[in-house]
Design a protein around this motif. Structure first.
Motif, PDB file in Angstrom:
ATOM      1  N   GLY A  14     -12.454 -41.112  15.705  1.00 31.13           N
ATOM      2  CA  GLY A  14     -12.293 -42.527  15.394  1.00 31.13           C
ATOM      3  C   GLY A  14     -11.707 -42.768  14.015  1.00 31.13           C
ATOM      4  N   ALA A  15     -11.006 -41.790  13.485  1.00 28.84           N
ATOM      5  CA  ALA A  15     -10.455 -41.894  12.133  1.00 28.84           C
ATOM      6  C   ALA A  15      -9.263 -42.845  12.042  1.00 28.84           C
ATOM      7  N   ILE A  16      -8.608 -43.107  13.158  1.00 26.08           N
ATOM      8  CA  ILE A  16      -7.398 -43.933  13.139  1.00 26.08           C
ATOM      9  C   ILE A  16      -7.738 -45.362  13.521  1.00 26.08           C
ATOM     10  N   GLN A  17      -7.264 -46.294  12.694  1.00 28.90           N
ATOM     11  CA  GLN A  17      -7.452 -47.718  12.966  1.00 28.90           C
ATOM     12  C   GLN A  17      -6.089 -48.351  13.218  1.00 28.90           C
ATOM     13  N   ILE A  18      -6.017 -49.164  14.260  1.00 27.56           N
ATOM     14  CA  ILE A  18      -4.815 -49.887  14.620  1.00 27.56           C
ATOM     15  C   ILE A  18      -5.133 -51.376  14.543  1.00 27.56           C
ATOM     16  N   SER A  19      -4.306 -52.108  13.808  1.00 26.54           N
ATOM     17  CA  SER A  19      -4.482 -53.548  13.679  1.00 26.54           C
ATOM     18  C   SER A  19      -3.194 -54.224  14.135  1.00 26.54           C
ATOM     19  N   ASP A  20      -3.330 -55.391  14.730  1.00 25.56           N
ATOM     20  CA  ASP A  20      -2.154 -56.128  15.155  1.00 25.56           C
ATOM     21  C   ASP A  20      -1.562 -56.962  14.034  1.00 25.56           C
ATOM     22  N   GLN A  21      -2.159 -56.938  12.855  1.00 25.47           N
ATOM     23  CA  GLN A  21      -1.601 -57.644  11.713  1.00 25.47           C
ATOM     24  C   GLN A  21      -0.392 -56.894  11.178  1.00 25.47           C
ATOM     25  N   MET A  29       2.047 -54.705  13.531  1.00 19.94           N
ATOM     26  CA  MET A  29       1.096 -53.628  13.729  1.00 19.94           C
ATOM     27  C   MET A  29       0.905 -52.908  12.401  1.00 19.94           C
ATOM     28  N   ARG A  30      -0.336 -52.552  12.139  1.00 14.95           N
ATOM     29  CA  ARG A  30      -0.666 -51.792  10.940  1.00 14.95           C
ATOM     30  C   ARG A  30      -1.523 -50.595  11.347  1.00 14.95           C
ATOM     31  N   VAL A  31      -1.207 -49.439  10.779  1.00 13.82           N
ATOM     32  CA  VAL A  31      -1.923 -48.203  11.075  1.00 13.82           C
ATOM     33  C   VAL A  31      -2.561 -47.689   9.790  1.00 13.82           C
ATOM     34  N   SER A  32      -3.812 -47.283   9.893  1.00  9.83           N
ATOM     35  CA  SER A  32      -4.480 -46.640   8.762  1.00  9.83           C
ATOM     36  C   SER A  32      -5.385 -45.543   9.314  1.00  9.83           C
TER      37      SER A  32
END
Length: 68
Positions: free
Chosen positions: A57-64, A1-4
């Motif tokens: 919608g400022a937070i992005q969550i990626s499963d990478q 998981m990656r958070v930005s």
């Protein structure tokens, strides 16, 4: 998981810091700060919830993974 987070669209609602304080904080202007870009354990579901609750919608969550 990656958070930005995109601080340019953050409105300072604080939902991220309230729901995942181990992952997010706010600066003096109330804008999101990512404390851990690769949360683990109990911080993972909290970070996902914070992403869903973010009104701008400022937070992005990626499963990478963070290293990918």
């Amino acid at each position: 998981m990656r958070v930005s987070a995109d601080r340019t669209v953050c409105v300072g609602a604080g939902m991220c810091a309230l729901n995942a304080p181990g992952v997010f904080d706010q600066d003096d202007d109330g804008l999101v700060l990512v404390l851990r870009s690769a949360p683990e354990g109990e911080d993972e579901p909290a970070a996902r919830e914070a992403g869903h609750l973010c009104p701008s919608g400022a937070i992005q969550i990626s499963d990478q993974a963070a290293s990918d």
